[in-house]
Design an enzyme around this catalytic site. Structure first.
Site, mmCIF file in Angstrom:
data_model
loop_
_atom_site.group_PDB
_atom_site.id
_atom_site.type_symbol
_atom_site.label_atom_id
_atom_site.label_comp_id
_atom_site.label_asym_id
_atom_site.label_seq_id
_atom_site.Cartn_x
_atom_site.Cartn_y
_atom_site.Cartn_z
ATOM 1 N N ARG A 102 42.167 -57.452 37.500
ATOM 2 C CA ARG A 102 42.637 -56.683 36.357
ATOM 3 C C ARG A 102 43.916 -57.252 35.741
ATOM 4 N NH1 ARG A 102 39.821 -51.577 37.098
ATOM 5 N NH2 ARG A 102 40.416 -50.033 35.565
ATOM 6 N N ARG A 174 36.609 -37.014 36.031
ATOM 7 C CA ARG A 174 37.780 -37.619 36.664
ATOM 8 C C ARG A 174 39.046 -37.147 35.958
ATOM 9 N NH1 ARG A 174 36.454 -43.973 36.859
ATOM 10 N NH2 ARG A 174 38.679 -43.999 36.368
HETATM 11 P P1 ADP Z 1 37.445 -47.519 34.811
HETATM 12 O O1 ADP Z 1 36.068 -47.532 35.415
HETATM 13 O O2 ADP Z 1 37.603 -46.437 33.836
HETATM 14 O O3 ADP Z 1 37.828 -48.848 34.258
HETATM 15 P P2 ADP Z 1 38.445 -47.663 37.495
HETATM 16 O O4 ADP Z 1 37.661 -46.710 38.298
HETATM 17 O O5 ADP Z 1 38.061 -49.100 37.553
HETATM 18 O O6 ADP Z 1 38.461 -47.166 35.985
HETATM 19 O O7 ADP Z 1 39.992 -47.569 37.869
HETATM 20 C C1 ADP Z 1 40.653 -46.344 38.015
HETATM 21 C C2 ADP Z 1 42.087 -46.622 38.451
HETATM 22 O O8 ADP Z 1 42.087 -47.258 39.727
HETATM 23 C C3 ADP Z 1 42.883 -47.544 37.555
HETATM 24 O O9 ADP Z 1 43.469 -46.864 36.460
HETATM 25 C C4 ADP Z 1 43.929 -48.097 38.519
HETATM 26 O O10 ADP Z 1 44.961 -47.155 38.766
HETATM 27 C C5 ADP Z 1 43.128 -48.231 39.804
HETATM 28 N N1 ADP Z 1 42.521 -49.573 39.911
HETATM 29 C C6 ADP Z 1 41.204 -49.881 39.902
HETATM 30 N N2 ADP Z 1 41.017 -51.195 40.039
HETATM 31 C C7 ADP Z 1 42.238 -51.761 40.118
HETATM 32 C C8 ADP Z 1 42.740 -53.096 40.267
HETATM 33 N N3 ADP Z 1 41.900 -54.147 40.311
HETATM 34 N N4 ADP Z 1 44.069 -53.269 40.333
HETATM 35 C C9 ADP Z 1 44.918 -52.246 40.291
HETATM 36 N N5 ADP Z 1 44.541 -50.974 40.136
HETATM 37 C C10 ADP Z 1 43.208 -50.711 40.054
#
Ligand code: ADP
Ligand code: ADP
Ligand code: ZN
Length: 229
Positions: A102, A174
């Site tokens: 990310r 969520r």
């Molecule tokens: P979405 O599917 O809406 O993109 P995610 O479920 O992937 O959301 O992520 C939800 C939250 O989990 C993010 O806002 C972040 O706080 C955390 N997160 C997920 N993946 C990462 C990552 N690779 N690095 C840091 N934080 C993460």
């Protein structure tokens, strides 16, 4: 078609696909649709954090405050979690990474991690969706408590309201899909994650998909792109 795609994963080399795109682009939806035909599992960092949170593990409690604010969990914790997950037997043939990397540091850490096994990223599938559509998708998203499958109140409604089509689990919204947190998450995406598009383009592994199409058409486009490259 299924056989041809499987051939890609049966070349003897593990396949590491990255699902790239903004929150709400459809990464999780598509990862789940293609994992069966590819024979490699979806590894979703957000799902892993939420699972840890539901079990109140140390990792889950650490991630909680960041997730609530819509900002990234620190890289060291995230990378260690991914490394641990990818070392499990079910990832022997590779994985579909959803929500990771990310930022550029995480992308560099992933390259380093894969290099230890003489591996590299096979393809980064960038699902492109307009900002307005992302907000509508995220605020209308409903997720299964049991299997994490995503539905949408308008664009992808379950057969029975509030019930998961896959496993009969209960659907919920969520907390971070609230309007305010969505805005923050999109800001974080455009600042920190979007530079990965160029990063993978420069490596020659980027595939761009029009994510504004209906779910089944996006799936067809992804499968075609995987076959052609
Ligand atoms: P979405 O599917 O809406 O993109 P995610 O479920 O992937 O959301 O992520 C939800 C939250 O989990 C993010 O806002 C972040 O706080 C955390 N997160 C997920 N993946 C990462 C990552 N690779 N690095 C840091 N934080 C993460
Ligand atoms: P991401 O993992 O990228 O955050 P999701 O796969 O969870 O995104 O999808 C976000 C929301 O948009 C979900 O409610 C999902 O049902 C819906 N959705 C996914 N793909 C499409 C699409 N092609 N058209 C309309 N809605 C979609
Ligand atoms: Zn379910």
């Amino acid at each position: 078609m299924k056989g041809e795609i499987e051939a890609m994963t049966q070349s003897g080399q593990p396949t590491y696909l990255i699902m790239l795109g903004a929150p709400g682009a459809g990464k999780g939806t598509q990862a789940r649709l293609i994992e069966e035909s590819l024979g490699i599992p979806q590894v979703a960092t957000g799902d892993l954090f939420r699972y840890n949170l539901s079990k109140e593990t140390e990792l889950g409690l650490l991630a909680k405050s960041y997730m609530e604010k819509g900002v990234l969990v620190p890289d060291d914790v995230t990378v260690r979690m991914v490394e641990d997950r990818l070392s499990r037997p079910d990832c022997a043939a590779g994985a579909i990474l959803d929500g990771f990397p990310r930022n550029l540091d995480q992308a560099a850490a992933l390259d380093e991690l894969l290099a230890k096994y003489n591996q590299k990223v096979s393809r980064a599938i960038y699902i492109r969706v307009e900002r307005e559509d992302l907000i509508a998708r995220l605020t209308g998203r409903r997720v299964c408590k049991s299997c994490q499958a995503a539905f949408h109140v308008i664009f992808n409604p379950p057969a029975t309201e509030g019930v998961c089509d896959q496993c009969d689990g209960e659907l919920y919204q969520r907390a971070d899909d609230s309007r305010d947190t969505v805005e923050k998450r999109l800001e974080v995406y455009f600042e920190q994650t979007a530079p990965l598009i160029e990063f993978y383009k420069d490596k020659g592994v980027l595939v761009e998909i029009d994510g504004g199409l209906p779910i089944d058409q996006v799936q067809d486009e992804i499968i075609r792109a995987i076959r052609e490259n």
